[in-house]
Design an enzyme around this catalytic site. Structure first.
Site, PDB file in Angstrom:
ATOM      1  N   HIS A 308      30.391  33.121  51.948  1.00 10.59           N
ATOM      2  CA  HIS A 308      30.092  33.620  50.611  1.00 10.59           C
ATOM      3  C   HIS A 308      30.166  32.466  49.624  1.00 10.59           C
ATOM      4  O   HIS A 308      31.182  31.772  49.544  1.00 10.59           O
ATOM      5  CB  HIS A 308      31.099  34.722  50.226  1.00 10.59           C
ATOM      6  CG  HIS A 308      30.846  35.355  48.894  1.00 10.59           C
ATOM      7  ND1 HIS A 308      30.183  36.557  48.766  1.00 10.59           N
ATOM      8  CD2 HIS A 308      31.157  34.957  47.637  1.00 10.59           C
ATOM      9  CE1 HIS A 308      30.111  36.879  47.487  1.00 10.59           C
ATOM     10  NE2 HIS A 308      30.696  35.910  46.776  1.00 10.59           N
ATOM     11  N   HIS A 351      41.070  35.758  46.391  1.00 11.45           N
ATOM     12  CA  HIS A 351      41.030  34.510  45.655  1.00 11.45           C
ATOM     13  C   HIS A 351      42.171  34.410  44.645  1.00 11.45           C
ATOM     14  O   HIS A 351      42.602  35.419  44.076  1.00 11.45           O
ATOM     15  CB  HIS A 351      39.689  34.461  44.903  1.00 11.45           C
ATOM     16  CG  HIS A 351      39.401  33.170  44.208  1.00 11.45           C
ATOM     17  ND1 HIS A 351      39.628  31.937  44.766  1.00 11.45           N
ATOM     18  CD2 HIS A 351      38.885  32.927  42.977  1.00 11.45           C
ATOM     19  CE1 HIS A 351      39.254  30.994  43.923  1.00 11.45           C
ATOM     20  NE2 HIS A 351      38.820  31.560  42.818  1.00 11.45           N
ATOM     21  N   GLU A 357      39.497  35.016  34.660  1.00 16.83           N
ATOM     22  CA  GLU A 357      38.247  35.751  34.795  1.00 16.83           C
ATOM     23  C   GLU A 357      38.326  37.110  34.092  1.00 16.83           C
ATOM     24  O   GLU A 357      39.164  37.948  34.439  1.00 16.83           O
ATOM     25  CB  GLU A 357      37.913  35.964  36.270  1.00 16.83           C
ATOM     26  CG  GLU A 357      37.885  34.687  37.095  1.00 16.83           C
ATOM     27  CD  GLU A 357      37.721  34.954  38.582  1.00 16.83           C
ATOM     28  OE1 GLU A 357      37.444  36.121  38.955  1.00 16.83           O
ATOM     29  OE2 GLU A 357      37.878  34.008  39.377  1.00 16.83           O
ATOM     30  N   HIS A 381      41.619  39.027  35.341  1.00 14.54           N
ATOM     31  CA  HIS A 381      42.424  38.376  36.373  1.00 14.54           C
ATOM     32  C   HIS A 381      42.730  36.972  35.856  1.00 14.54           C
ATOM     33  O   HIS A 381      41.870  36.101  35.841  1.00 14.54           O
ATOM     34  CB  HIS A 381      41.671  38.313  37.703  1.00 14.54           C
ATOM     35  CG  HIS A 381      41.238  39.658  38.199  1.00 14.54           C
ATOM     36  ND1 HIS A 381      40.006  39.886  38.790  1.00 14.54           N
ATOM     37  CD2 HIS A 381      41.858  40.859  38.161  1.00 14.54           C
ATOM     38  CE1 HIS A 381      39.906  41.167  39.117  1.00 14.54           C
ATOM     39  NE2 HIS A 381      41.020  41.771  38.746  1.00 14.54           N
ATOM     40  N   HIS A 387      43.221  38.285  43.445  1.00 13.76           N
ATOM     41  CA  HIS A 387      42.308  39.404  43.270  1.00 13.76           C
ATOM     42  C   HIS A 387      41.261  39.335  44.377  1.00 13.76           C
ATOM     43  O   HIS A 387      41.196  38.367  45.138  1.00 13.76           O
ATOM     44  CB  HIS A 387      41.654  39.377  41.889  1.00 13.76           C
ATOM     45  CG  HIS A 387      40.969  38.091  41.564  1.00 13.76           C
ATOM     46  ND1 HIS A 387      41.653  36.976  41.132  1.00 13.76           N
ATOM     47  CD2 HIS A 387      39.667  37.715  41.620  1.00 13.76           C
ATOM     48  CE1 HIS A 387      40.808  35.986  40.919  1.00 13.76           C
ATOM     49  NE2 HIS A 387      39.595  36.394  41.225  1.00 13.76           N
TER      50      HIS A 387
END
Length: 477
Positions: A308, A351, A357, A381, A387
């Site tokens: 990803h 992560h 964020e 976050h 998260h």
């Protein structure tokens, strides 16, 4: 170009004018526009007498001596100069929910993951100014470094008043209801799925053609948004400069006794009265102007083999810092796209990030949250807070991973404001009745599947891809 003679037309005619708006395209271009032919001076910016008896007025978005490649300014040719107003006075009643300097006295911090449900539209008449409130931010507009993240809910157009933000640039993300934004450079129609950037110092007014409206606003202090560098992607992709649209000149010439300018200065609101509309600019030229962008024109890039990719490949606009690769604020979107990675957990990975964020959802669902993250809602976050996908997303993805082919994500438009500065959170955001206090529950169901004996966890339906050395051999070949 919008004809200035439309002033005074009935609402239906005004609506038609917005529907027929023409724009200039490009981000960072030097533009010129005139609502009356010949209104722009020829060969100089400030002649002794301007055409049609207009006043020349410059608006500077950067210091006079900023390097040419980042210097921003425009010249406006207007019927009366903007200085013609009564003294500013504190606006009453005090707004109380706008912050431009984040300190211990007006905000707090928490590493806990936070999520808010969509805020309801107020019952009492509320325009864009009164419906705007700060959620979080960092730094200070006084020190010209930092940002603030706001949300707004409104049900009333701004009447006989204009807003001016002296603190920073606004990036407006409508989620519900179109915005008709009149600026000193002309008009913008901004629908959900589009964004508008209103640079520091420009006066603007917001009308609501669809009635109730809701959305998000990012504000940056001491910087301007620009396109991100493309690096190894090359010359094309992501947001194209040609798709950013700038208004064409439009003006009001009639007297407007009692017109109010509302100026945000250091997070406080001040008002000044004048007898004319601020939208009396007959012509203008320069590279400092409001603009809009349709998020559906974003050209996403992604992995075509495995793993990803980092969300930075979805950056639409960035406000960089002096430190290479570190953003004061990035605006990142997660649009419809294909996922084709093989032997890969395709949703965003779990992560912890040195950046913070703030996420919002314009429509549809978000690929990492099967439940609870709703259009008009938001999540935060902060720095190094873990998260990632909720339990339902993880389990459904892993269960389908064996033999899953290409998959297209549809009916979604999520976005993220990401910053290197750690946000402080306003008390009304923490005390909001729309706070989702059970947000943490979405991860509590994640179970341990560790089995030190079995490498292939068949019970989870996990596809056992080739060994690492097999992958390496494939790459070498």
């Amino acid at each position: 170009m919008v004809d200035h003679r439309t002033i005074g037309k009935p609402a239906a005619a005004v609506a038609a004018d917005f529907a027929e708006l023409k724009y200039q395209s490009g981000l960072g271009n030097h533009f010129s526009s005139e609502a009356i032919q010949g209104a722009l001076p020829v060969g100089q910016n400030s002649p002794l007498v301007c055409p049609y008896g207009l006043y020349a007025e410059q608006i500077s978005g950067t210091s006079f001596t900023s390097p040419r490649h980042i210097n921003q300014r425009s010249w406006l040719y207007r019927i009366k100069p903007s200085v013609t107003h009564e003294p500013f006075k504190p606006r009453l009643p005090v707004h109380g929910k706008l912050v431009a300097e984040f300190t211990h006295s007006n905000s707090s911090t928490t590493p806990t993951q936070l999520r808010w449900r969509p805020v309801e539209i107020p019952d009492k008449p509320t325009d864009f100014i009164d419906g705007l409130y700060t959620v979080c931010g960092a730094g200070s507009s006084f020190l010209r470094h930092g940002y603030a993240i706001h949300m707004y809910t409104a049900n009333k157009s701004m009447d006989d008043c204009a807003f001016c933000n002296a603190d920073g640039d606004f990036l407006v993300v409508p989620q519900k209801g179109r915005l008709w934004i009149t600026t000193e450079c002309g008009k913008l129609e901004v629908s959900p799925g589009e964004i508008a950037v209103l640079p520091q110092g420009f006066r603007f007014s917001v009308s609501l053609p669809d009635g109730p409206s809701r959305g998000y606003v990012a504000e940056i202090f001491g910087a301007h948004f620009q396109l991100p560098e493309l690096g190894p992607i090359g010359a094309n992709g992501l947001a194209a400069s040609r798709d950013f649209l700038v208004p064409t000149a439009w003006f009001e010439k009639e007297a407007r006794p009692g017109y109010i300018i509302v100026q945000k200065y250091g997070g406080d609101l001040f008002t000044a009265v004048q007898d004319f509309s601020p939208f009396n600019v007959v012509a203008w030229h320069g590279n400092y102007a409001p603009y809009k962008y349709d998020l559906n024109k974003f050209c996403p890039y992604n992995t075509v083999l495995f793993d990803h990719s980092d969300p930075s490949i979805n950056t639409v606009l960035t406000a960089p810092t002096d430190k290479t690769g570190v953003a004061l604020l990035d605006f990142v979107i997660f649009p419809p796209r294909w996922l084709v990675a093989e032997h890969t957990f395709r949703p965003p990975y779990y992560h912890r990030n040195c950046m913070s964020e703030f996420m919002g959802l314009i429509h549809g669902g978000y690929e990492a949250k099967a439940d609870g993250f709703l259009p008009g809602g938001a999540s935060l976050h902060s720095c190094m807070t873990p998260h990632g996908p909720d339990t339902k997303t993880f389990e459904s993805t892993v269960a389908q991973s064996n033999g899953t082919g290409p998959h297209r994500i549809t009916d979604t438009m999520a976005f993220m404001f990401e910053s290197a500065l750690i946000p402080r959170i306003c008390p009304w955001a923490l005390e909001s009745p729309f706070m989702d206090h059970d947000y943490y529950q979405c991860w509590i169901g994640l179970e341990s599947h560790f089995n030190p004996v079995e490498r292939n966890i068949e019970s989870m339906g996990i596809y056992d891809g080739p060994e690492e050395n097999d992958i390496e051999k494939q790459h070498q070949s």
